[in-house]
Design an enzyme around this catalytic site. Structure first.
Site, PDB file in Angstrom:
ATOM      1  N   SER A  91      35.443  25.823  32.848  1.00 23.89           N
ATOM      2  CA  SER A  91      34.230  26.646  32.685  1.00 23.89           C
ATOM      3  C   SER A  91      34.223  27.272  31.296  1.00 23.89           C
ATOM      4  O   SER A  91      33.185  27.748  30.827  1.00 23.89           O
ATOM      5  CB  SER A  91      34.163  27.725  33.765  1.00 23.89           C
ATOM      6  N   LYS A 159      44.795  21.855  37.953  1.00 25.21           N
ATOM      7  CA  LYS A 159      43.737  21.672  38.959  1.00 25.21           C
ATOM      8  C   LYS A 159      42.941  20.441  38.553  1.00 25.21           C
ATOM      9  O   LYS A 159      42.695  20.229  37.366  1.00 25.21           O
ATOM     10  CB  LYS A 159      42.826  22.904  39.033  1.00 25.21           C
ATOM     11  N   GLU A 161      39.434  17.925  39.913  1.00 24.19           N
ATOM     12  CA  GLU A 161      38.251  17.944  40.777  1.00 24.19           C
ATOM     13  C   GLU A 161      38.089  16.634  41.532  1.00 24.19           C
ATOM     14  O   GLU A 161      38.417  15.569  41.023  1.00 24.19           O
ATOM     15  CB  GLU A 161      36.991  18.170  39.921  1.00 24.19           C
ATOM     16  N   GLU A 229      34.002  24.976  46.406  1.00 20.13           N
ATOM     17  CA  GLU A 229      32.921  25.561  45.586  1.00 20.13           C
ATOM     18  C   GLU A 229      31.545  25.247  46.177  1.00 20.13           C
ATOM     19  O   GLU A 229      31.217  24.093  46.455  1.00 20.13           O
ATOM     20  CB  GLU A 229      33.013  25.031  44.142  1.00 20.13           C
TER      21      GLU A 229
HETATM   22  O1  KIV Z   1      36.472  25.915  35.718  1.00 15.68           O
HETATM   23  C1  KIV Z   1      36.398  26.827  36.543  1.00 15.68           C
HETATM   24  O2  KIV Z   1      36.190  28.003  36.218  1.00 15.68           O
HETATM   25  C2  KIV Z   1      36.563  26.484  37.941  1.00 15.68           C
HETATM   26  C3  KIV Z   1      36.304  27.563  38.954  1.00 15.68           C
HETATM   27  C4  KIV Z   1      34.844  27.689  39.115  1.00 15.68           C
HETATM   28  C5  KIV Z   1      37.004  27.316  40.215  1.00 15.68           C
HETATM   29  O3  KIV Z   1      36.872  25.386  38.256  1.00 15.68           O
END
Ligand code: KIV
Length: 361
Positions: A91, A159, A161, A229
């Protein structure tokens, strides 16, 4: 030349003090002693949040807190507040770099954010997002990228996706490489091309079942947690119930094992029209920091313009009268007459202001 006894003395000293020496080295950039600028107190790295802590919290049904951070100050704030997980999210692409989506940010840009966050946050578990285009081609590519996020970015976990079969294989390969993986299902912003925009997921039977099944597949692959999400609360509740690992909700309602929000969104740094555009509906603003920033900048501009900043209170570095006279003399001798007058006038004005301050008291 060092003697045997001086070397063995040094070795004994390092052994005895190795913990404090290492801690000092790690936190050195935070230590403000003997510097002009102050800084935060060094945090205690021995209290780091680990997967074991998270498992314990989850077992006790204690909600897990997670917030994004992208730089040293935001990381220090999260650390000081005692947030469990600090996510260096892609983000950053939107809230820091000003893009409309998360797609453009590169791995090298993400690594710069990760390193800054790692310098500031000593306690939270640090999770770094794998950016779009750096892990989709093969499990090998995913492992290589994850390794860089840990080695060069200083993160504790990554993380990724989505939950397509190739993504599950990639998650499994990363875990097998010894790297903790957090999954992310529901609205996966890196997939807006196929999702048709930033759209909530799980709003019909097929889509809701897919959310649950994908999260279960990520758990099976070895993920330690899954972000949910923008899904309806009952779908998040079902997913949370179906899993043994914690779910972290963002726009997923209250029935998750924890919650995450984007730093800029929750602080209300939204006065910039671009930020206002990207604030999601589910976000609660816990402050209106944007208003405070605007107000402070306007006040600063006004005070610089009218000459009231910096006052004597913010001009702390003094020079004695004898030194000033000698300085003025030296400037004159060097042919810098105007500079000499400027220094002498300034010294006189400071003296006048000082005596006016004394009179006022
Ligand atoms: O990139 C991010 O901030 C995220 C959150 C919205 C979980 O993946």
């Amino acid at each position: 030349m060092a003697t045997f006894s001086s070397i063995s003395k040094a070795v004994r000293f390092i052994r005895r003090n190795s913990n404090s020496v290492l801690t000092h080295l790690r936190c050195m950039s935070n230590v403000p002693e003997n510097t002009v600028y102050g800084g935060p107190k060094p945090q205690n790295p021995s209290h780091r949040v680990t997967l074991t802590h998270l498992r314990q919290k989850h077992k006790k049904n204690e909600p897990i807190t997670m917030v994004t951070a992208y730089d040293y100050p935001s990381a220090v704030h999260l650390d000081t507040a005692g947030i469990d997980i600090c996510l260096v999210g892609d983000s950053a692409s939107m809230v820091v770099h000003g893009y409309d989506t998360t797609l453009p940010i590169t791995l090298d840009e993400m690594l710069v954010h990760c390193r800054a966050v790692a310098r500031g946050a000593k306690r939270p578990l640090l999770v770094g997002d794998l950016p779009f285009g750096t892990y989709e081609s093969s499990a090998q590519q995913a492992v290589d990228t994850a390794v860089r996020v840990l080695k060069e970015g200083g993160m504790d976990a990554i993380k990724l996706e989505g939950g397509a079969p190739s993504r599950i294989t990639a998650a499994k390969a990363i875990v097998e490489a010894g790297i903790a993986v957090m999954g992310h299902v529901g609205l996966t912003p890196q997939a807006i091309s196929v999702l048709g925009g930033f759209r909530p997921q799980g709003r019909n039977v097929d889509s809701a079942v897919k959310v649950v099944e994908t999260a279960m597949a990520l758990q099976e692959a070895g993920c330690f947690s899954v972000v949910l999400e923008c899904v309806p609360a009952p779908v998040a509740a079902a997913t949370t119930s179906a899993l043994q690992i914690p779910t972290i909700g963002i726009g997923g309602g209250p029935f998750c094992s924890g919650q995450v929000l984007v730093y800029h969104d929750l602080l209300g740094m939204m006065q910039h029209p671009h930020h206002a555009k990207v604030t999601p509906k589910f976000c609660k603003q816990y402050a209106h920091v944007g208003d405070i920033i605007n107000k402070a900048l306007l006040e600063y501009k006004e005070e610089v313009t009218n000459g009231s900043f910096p006052s004597s209170a913010h001009s702390p570095y003094k020079i004695g009268a004898t030194e000033i006279d000698a300085f003025v003399h030296q400037l004159q001798k060097s042919g810098l007459g105007d500079a000499a007058s400027a220094a002498a006038d300034a010294a006189q004005k400071i003296e006048v202001t000082k005596s006016q301050d004394v009179e006022r008291q």
